[in-house]
Design a protein around this motif. Structure first.
Motif, PDB file in Angstrom:
ATOM      1  N   VAL A  10     -47.200  77.816  85.188  1.00  0.00           N
ATOM      2  CA  VAL A  10     -48.357  77.967  86.084  1.00  0.00           C
ATOM      3  C   VAL A  10     -47.981  77.392  87.429  1.00  0.00           C
ATOM      4  CG1 VAL A  10     -50.764  77.330  86.440  1.00  0.00           C
ATOM      5  CG2 VAL A  10     -49.921  77.755  84.136  1.00  0.00           C
ATOM      6  N   LEU A  11     -48.409  78.039  88.531  1.00  0.00           N
ATOM      7  CA  LEU A  11     -48.144  77.539  89.863  1.00  0.00           C
ATOM      8  C   LEU A  11     -49.429  77.023  90.484  1.00  0.00           C
ATOM      9  CD1 LEU A  11     -45.797  80.325  91.264  1.00  0.00           C
ATOM     10  CD2 LEU A  11     -45.199  78.291  89.958  1.00  0.00           C
ATOM     11  N   ASP A  12     -49.318  75.895  91.199  1.00  0.00           N
ATOM     12  CA  ASP A  12     -50.498  75.387  91.887  1.00  0.00           C
ATOM     13  C   ASP A  12     -50.613  76.046  93.252  1.00  0.00           C
ATOM     14  OD1 ASP A  12     -48.870  72.226  92.733  1.00  0.00           O
ATOM     15  OD2 ASP A  12     -48.600  74.237  93.519  1.00  0.00           O
ATOM     16  N   LYS A  59     -59.347  84.945  72.235  1.00  0.00           N
ATOM     17  CA  LYS A  59     -58.476  85.938  72.862  1.00  0.00           C
ATOM     18  C   LYS A  59     -58.586  85.872  74.378  1.00  0.00           C
ATOM     19  CE  LYS A  59     -58.648  89.136  68.945  1.00  0.00           C
ATOM     20  NZ  LYS A  59     -57.261  88.854  68.523  1.00  0.00           N
ATOM     21  N   ALA A  60     -59.793  85.606  74.874  1.00  0.00           N
ATOM     22  CA  ALA A  60     -59.985  85.483  76.313  1.00  0.00           C
ATOM     23  C   ALA A  60     -59.204  84.291  76.866  1.00  0.00           C
ATOM     24  CB  ALA A  60     -61.465  85.345  76.629  1.00  0.00           C
ATOM     25  N   ALA A  61     -59.182  83.186  76.110  1.00  0.00           N
ATOM     26  CA  ALA A  61     -58.447  82.005  76.552  1.00  0.00           C
ATOM     27  C   ALA A  61     -56.951  82.294  76.619  1.00  0.00           C
ATOM     28  CB  ALA A  61     -58.725  80.839  75.606  1.00  0.00           C
ATOM     29  N   ARG A  62     -56.461  83.066  75.670  1.00  0.00           N
ATOM     30  CA  ARG A  62     -55.039  83.436  75.688  1.00  0.00           C
ATOM     31  C   ARG A  62     -54.718  84.265  76.924  1.00  0.00           C
ATOM     32  NH1 ARG A  62     -52.114  87.629  71.458  1.00  0.00           N
ATOM     33  NH2 ARG A  62     -50.195  87.889  72.651  1.00  0.00           N
ATOM     34  N   SER A  63     -55.589  85.201  77.264  1.00  0.00           N
ATOM     35  CA  SER A  63     -55.386  86.031  78.457  1.00  0.00           C
ATOM     36  C   SER A  63     -55.397  85.185  79.719  1.00  0.00           C
ATOM     37  CB  SER A  63     -56.472  87.102  78.540  1.00  0.00           C
ATOM     38  OG  SER A  63     -56.426  87.969  77.430  1.00  0.00           O
ATOM     39  N   ALA A  64     -56.285  84.187  79.771  1.00  0.00           N
ATOM     40  CA  ALA A  64     -56.412  83.340  80.956  1.00  0.00           C
ATOM     41  C   ALA A  64     -55.178  82.474  81.179  1.00  0.00           C
ATOM     42  CB  ALA A  64     -57.660  82.472  80.845  1.00  0.00           C
ATOM     43  N   ARG A  65     -54.371  82.254  80.115  1.00  0.00           N
ATOM     44  CA  ARG A  65     -53.151  81.455  80.245  1.00  0.00           C
ATOM     45  C   ARG A  65     -51.953  82.274  80.694  1.00  0.00           C
ATOM     46  NH1 ARG A  65     -54.966  79.242  75.264  1.00  0.00           N
ATOM     47  NH2 ARG A  65     -53.390  80.452  74.154  1.00  0.00           N
ATOM     48  N   SER A  66     -52.090  83.581  80.772  1.00  0.00           N
ATOM     49  CA  SER A  66     -50.966  84.422  81.188  1.00  0.00           C
ATOM     50  C   SER A  66     -50.630  84.145  82.647  1.00  0.00           C
ATOM     51  CB  SER A  66     -51.303  85.908  80.987  1.00  0.00           C
ATOM     52  OG  SER A  66     -52.315  86.318  81.895  1.00  0.00           O
ATOM     53  N   LEU A  67     -49.387  84.393  83.022  1.00  0.00           N
ATOM     54  CA  LEU A  67     -48.938  84.117  84.389  1.00  0.00           C
ATOM     55  C   LEU A  67     -49.757  84.852  85.451  1.00  0.00           C
ATOM     56  CD1 LEU A  67     -46.878  82.750  86.266  1.00  0.00           C
ATOM     57  CD2 LEU A  67     -45.365  84.709  85.882  1.00  0.00           C
ATOM     58  N   PRO A  68     -50.033  86.170  85.293  1.00  0.00           N
ATOM     59  CA  PRO A  68     -50.815  86.857  86.332  1.00  0.00           C
ATOM     60  C   PRO A  68     -52.211  86.281  86.529  1.00  0.00           C
ATOM     61  CG  PRO A  68     -49.684  88.449  84.945  1.00  0.00           C
ATOM     62  CD  PRO A  68     -49.541  87.115  84.274  1.00  0.00           C
ATOM     63  N   ALA A  69     -52.825  85.751  85.464  1.00  0.00           N
ATOM     64  CA  ALA A  69     -54.151  85.150  85.600  1.00  0.00           C
ATOM     65  C   ALA A  69     -54.053  83.744  86.191  1.00  0.00           C
ATOM     66  CB  ALA A  69     -54.852  85.101  84.242  1.00  0.00           C
ATOM     67  N   ALA A  70     -53.032  82.993  85.786  1.00  0.00           N
ATOM     68  CA  ALA A  70     -52.898  81.616  86.249  1.00  0.00           C
ATOM     69  C   ALA A  70     -52.563  81.522  87.734  1.00  0.00           C
ATOM     70  CB  ALA A  70     -51.812  80.908  85.426  1.00  0.00           C
ATOM     71  N   LEU A  71     -51.924  82.547  88.282  1.00  0.00           N
ATOM     72  CA  LEU A  71     -51.558  82.521  89.701  1.00  0.00           C
ATOM     73  C   LEU A  71     -52.752  82.706  90.630  1.00  0.00           C
ATOM     74  CD1 LEU A  71     -48.307  84.683  89.637  1.00  0.00           C
ATOM     75  CD2 LEU A  71     -48.449  82.287  90.329  1.00  0.00           C
ATOM     76  N   VAL A  72     -53.832  83.284  90.125  1.00  0.00           N
ATOM     77  CA  VAL A  72     -54.960  83.668  90.975  1.00  0.00           C
ATOM     78  C   VAL A  72     -55.574  82.464  91.693  1.00  0.00           C
ATOM     79  CG1 VAL A  72     -57.317  84.591  90.961  1.00  0.00           C
ATOM     80  CG2 VAL A  72     -55.504  85.767  89.711  1.00  0.00           C
ATOM     81  N   LEU A 130     -56.365  89.418  88.436  1.00  0.00           N
ATOM     82  CA  LEU A 130     -54.966  89.220  88.059  1.00  0.00           C
ATOM     83  C   LEU A 130     -54.108  89.327  89.311  1.00  0.00           C
ATOM     84  CD1 LEU A 130     -54.710  91.414  84.823  1.00  0.00           C
ATOM     85  CD2 LEU A 130     -54.797  88.910  84.932  1.00  0.00           C
ATOM     86  N   ALA A 131     -53.043  88.533  89.366  1.00  0.00           N
ATOM     87  CA  ALA A 131     -52.113  88.591  90.492  1.00  0.00           C
ATOM     88  C   ALA A 131     -51.060  89.669  90.215  1.00  0.00           C
ATOM     89  CB  ALA A 131     -51.446  87.228  90.690  1.00  0.00           C
TER      90      ALA A 131
END
Length: 203
Positions: A10-12, A59-72, A130-131
């Protein structure tokens, strides 16, 4: 060919690595998304304030941990700080690599196939934001000159991400779609997360 992304992070807001994410597949080519239909049609009272059904929260929490979601979150913080227009101007074209500034640049800026991120918004998808990466060069940056060369091509790398797709549905006994009622599909989509250099294909 499928490339494995080893322990993405994850990037800040400053683009620094903070914590590892779950491994995902990174694909250099697009595939059709896989759909898994859920059978239940949820009435409006079970979806108050846009909340997901309880049994889909994991399942939603798993999606939120993906890189494209975490970059947002980091991208949005940068936009609020007034850097959106400046970043768009700087990253809207393939520019010469300033070797003296390499240590201050983020990894997507100092790559030989640099890219930028845009936020893709879809209100009927979870996560809705998503980023998406976009390559800045058709070719790649030459190490010696710091300028673009056509001896290599830039291509997108894609991460396979699970999302939830919301669709209108009709409750039992209703002949037409029930206002505010939805069913959910588990969908696997390929999201561009970066760019890399490859040899061009010659006919």
């Amino acid at each position: 060919m499928t490339l494995k992304l080893g322990s993405p992070s994850v990037l800040d807001a400053g683009g620094k690595s903070t914590s590892p994410l779950v491994d995902e597949d990174v694909l250099p080519s697009r595939e059709a998304p896989n759909l898994h239909q859920t059978s239940r049609c949820y009435p409006p009272e079970e979806l108050s304030h846009g909340h997901l059904p309880l049994h889909l929260m994991g399942k939603a929490a798993r999606s939120a941990r993906s890189l494209p979601a975490a970059l947002v979150a980091g991208l949005e913080v940068g936009d609020l700080a007034g850097g959106r227009r400046r970043r768009q101007l700087q990253e809207s074209r393939c520019t010469a690599l300033q070797l003296e500034n390499v240590y201050e640049a983020e990894f997507h800026q100092r790559s030989l196939s640099p890219w930028r991120y845009r936020i893709d918004m879809d209100e009927n998808r979870y996560p809705p934001k998503l980023a998406f990466a976009e390559c800045l060069c058709k070719g790649c940056i030459d190490m010696k000159s710091g300028r673009e060369t056509s001896s290599l091509n830039s291509i997108l790398l894609e991460q396979r991400v699970m999302v939830l797709r919301r669709k209108p549905c009709a409750l039992k006994g209703d002949a037409q779609v029930t206002p505010g009622a939805f069913t959910f599909q588990i969908e696997y989509i390929n999201v561009p997360v970066g760019c890399t250099c490859v040899l061009p294909r010659f006919s």
